[in-house]
Design an enzyme around this catalytic site. Structure first.
Site, mmCIF file in Angstrom:
data_model
loop_
_atom_site.group_PDB
_atom_site.id
_atom_site.type_symbol
_atom_site.label_atom_id
_atom_site.label_comp_id
_atom_site.label_asym_id
_atom_site.label_seq_id
_atom_site.Cartn_x
_atom_site.Cartn_y
_atom_site.Cartn_z
ATOM 1 N N ASP A 135 2.844 2.527 18.866
ATOM 2 C CA ASP A 135 2.922 3.154 17.886
ATOM 3 C C ASP A 135 1.568 4.066 17.453
ATOM 4 O O ASP A 135 0.546 3.999 18.090
ATOM 5 C CB ASP A 135 2.818 2.369 16.400
ATOM 6 C CG ASP A 135 4.199 1.755 16.527
ATOM 7 O OD1 ASP A 135 5.090 2.137 17.266
ATOM 8 O OD2 ASP A 135 4.366 0.447 15.896
ATOM 9 N N LYS A 144 4.917 8.569 15.053
ATOM 10 C CA LYS A 144 4.918 9.832 14.295
ATOM 11 C C LYS A 144 3.695 10.307 14.197
ATOM 12 O O LYS A 144 2.672 9.978 13.574
ATOM 13 C CB LYS A 144 5.532 9.366 13.103
ATOM 14 C CG LYS A 144 5.861 10.761 12.208
ATOM 15 C CD LYS A 144 6.689 10.347 10.851
ATOM 16 C CE LYS A 144 7.029 11.533 10.262
ATOM 17 N NZ LYS A 144 7.762 11.124 8.856
ATOM 18 N N MET A 146 1.601 1.359 2.652
ATOM 19 C CA MET A 146 2.494 2.457 2.666
ATOM 20 C C MET A 146 2.609 2.953 1.373
ATOM 21 O O MET A 146 4.068 3.456 1.021
ATOM 22 C CB MET A 146 4.024 2.207 3.362
ATOM 23 C CG MET A 146 3.868 2.044 4.774
ATOM 24 S SD MET A 146 5.426 1.400 5.647
ATOM 25 C CE MET A 146 5.434 -0.232 5.265
HETATM 26 C C1 LIG Z 1 4.339 0.703 8.827
HETATM 27 S S1 LIG Z 1 2.918 -0.247 7.723
HETATM 28 C C2 LIG Z 1 2.218 -1.453 9.134
HETATM 29 C C3 LIG Z 1 1.549 -2.381 8.906
HETATM 30 C C4 LIG Z 1 1.152 -3.373 10.137
HETATM 31 N N1 LIG Z 1 2.108 -3.953 10.852
HETATM 32 C C5 LIG Z 1 0.062 -4.334 9.644
HETATM 33 O O1 LIG Z 1 0.363 -5.481 9.751
HETATM 34 O O2 LIG Z 1 -1.099 -4.014 9.165
HETATM 35 C C6 LIG Z 1 1.706 0.744 7.897
HETATM 36 C C7 LIG Z 1 0.934 0.887 6.556
HETATM 37 O O3 LIG Z 1 -0.114 -0.198 6.998
HETATM 38 C C8 LIG Z 1 -1.407 0.131 6.347
HETATM 39 N N2 LIG Z 1 -2.528 0.258 7.374
HETATM 40 C C9 LIG Z 1 -2.363 -0.150 8.598
HETATM 41 N N3 LIG Z 1 -3.502 -0.033 9.461
HETATM 42 C C10 LIG Z 1 -4.455 0.515 8.462
HETATM 43 C C11 LIG Z 1 -5.829 0.612 8.562
HETATM 44 N N4 LIG Z 1 -6.519 0.581 9.452
HETATM 45 N N5 LIG Z 1 -6.392 0.946 7.137
HETATM 46 C C12 LIG Z 1 -5.781 1.114 6.000
HETATM 47 N N6 LIG Z 1 -4.515 0.935 6.118
HETATM 48 C C13 LIG Z 1 -3.875 0.595 7.145
HETATM 49 C C14 LIG Z 1 -1.265 1.464 5.597
HETATM 50 O O4 LIG Z 1 -0.787 1.228 4.340
HETATM 51 C C15 LIG Z 1 -0.131 1.945 6.135
HETATM 52 O O5 LIG Z 1 0.722 2.750 5.692
#
Ligand SMILES: C[S@@+](CC[C@H](N)C(=O)[O-])C[C@H]1O[C@@H](n2cnc3c(N)ncnc32)[C@H](O)[C@@H]1O
Length: 261
Positions: free
Chosen positions: A38, A60, A174
């Protein structure tokens, strides 16, 4: 001649810092023949895979459509059918807002062996990086992870009165497109407008940025700060604890505090 059956390992890649990978994740990545990853999976993590591994991006990117979930499911089945060890790399944890279960269900329905390796979810990684205790004996006896994502033009349907509980730390994933909705709903249901909020952009990576704000003024503060995605929102009294610790100088200071709310 026996045909070797492939397998898929669904691996949580954590929030970005490669040192937050589990040993199981490293073992899977270094033995991958194909990597399907991803957008949120950081470059240093992809570099752990052998040069010989085929790398397939299904994330994306700006100006490009993401690959639909059904196509990803089909791709995993197709690749496993070639007899390869396929590593499906997902940001954070595959089962936290990651659609990992949909992929597993497809593999199961095709009789493809699989394994799941958990990852550090963004909430855990980002909170630790900022010194924020998600629970705290005196301030937060529970923590809730919610998604701010909803289909275009649809209102964000969440348990607003439950989420307005001041003894709960709220972590919003998100939330970019719905920040006005979720802040207004929380305040309307009784969460004080001066509740501290921490927005963490690209948490645990070298480009991490933090914005400290208050719930009532968050959308305007955020508009001024223009934080690059991904962004995570932590709402609750525990944010002030982390901030005080950071300002006392006891923690890593290499990340930038972009605004004081
Ligand atoms: C589709 S979700 C995936 C979450 C992922 N599976 C997890 O457990 O962290 C994507 C969201 O995770 C958050 N996110 C993931 N990695 C991040 C990071 N390094 N810093 C800030 N937000 C993060 C954001 O809110 C982003 O919009």
């Amino acid at each position: 001649m026996t045909v070797q059956k492939g397998r898929v390992t669904l691996v949580g890649a954590g929030p970005g810092d490669p040192e937050l990978l589990t040993m199981k994740a490293i073992k899977a990545i270094t033995s991958a023949e194909v990597l399907v990853y991803d957008r949120l999976v950081s470059k240093p993590i992809l570099e752990i895979a052998p040069d010989s591994a085929t790398r397939i991006s299904v994330g994306k990117a700006p100006g490009r459509h993401s690959v639909r979930q059904e196509e990803i499911n089909g791709l995993l089945v197709h690749l496993a059918a070639t007899g390869k060890h396929v590593v499906r790399l997902k940001g954070g944890d595959p089962f936290i807002f990651g659609r990992g279960c949909e992929e597993i269900e497809t593999l199961v329905s095709h009789g493809i062996p699989y394994a799941v390796v958990p990852g550090i979810t963004a909430a855990q990684g980002c909170a630790a990086a900022a010194g924020v205790p998600l629970t705290h004996r005196a301030l937060a006896r529970s923590v809730r992870y919610v998604t701010g994502h909803c289909r275009d033009d649809e209102p964000l349907e969440l348990d607003w009165s439950g989420l307005a509980d001041t003894g709960t730390t709220l972590v919003v994933y998100m939330g970019h497109a719905t920040v006005r909705q979720f802040t207004a709903n929380l305040v309307a249901h009784g969460r004080p407008a001066d509740t501290p909020v921490l927005c963490i952009s690209q948490g645990t990576t070298p480009s991490e940025r933090r914005l400290y704000a208050r719930l009532g003024s968050l959308p305007d503060e955020l508009a001024k700060a223009s934080l690059p995605a991904p962004v995570l929102y932590i709402v609750g009294a525990v944010v002030d604890v982390g901030r005080a610790l950071a300002e006392a100088g006891g923690r890593r200071l290499e990340t930038q505090v972009v605004s004081a709310g």
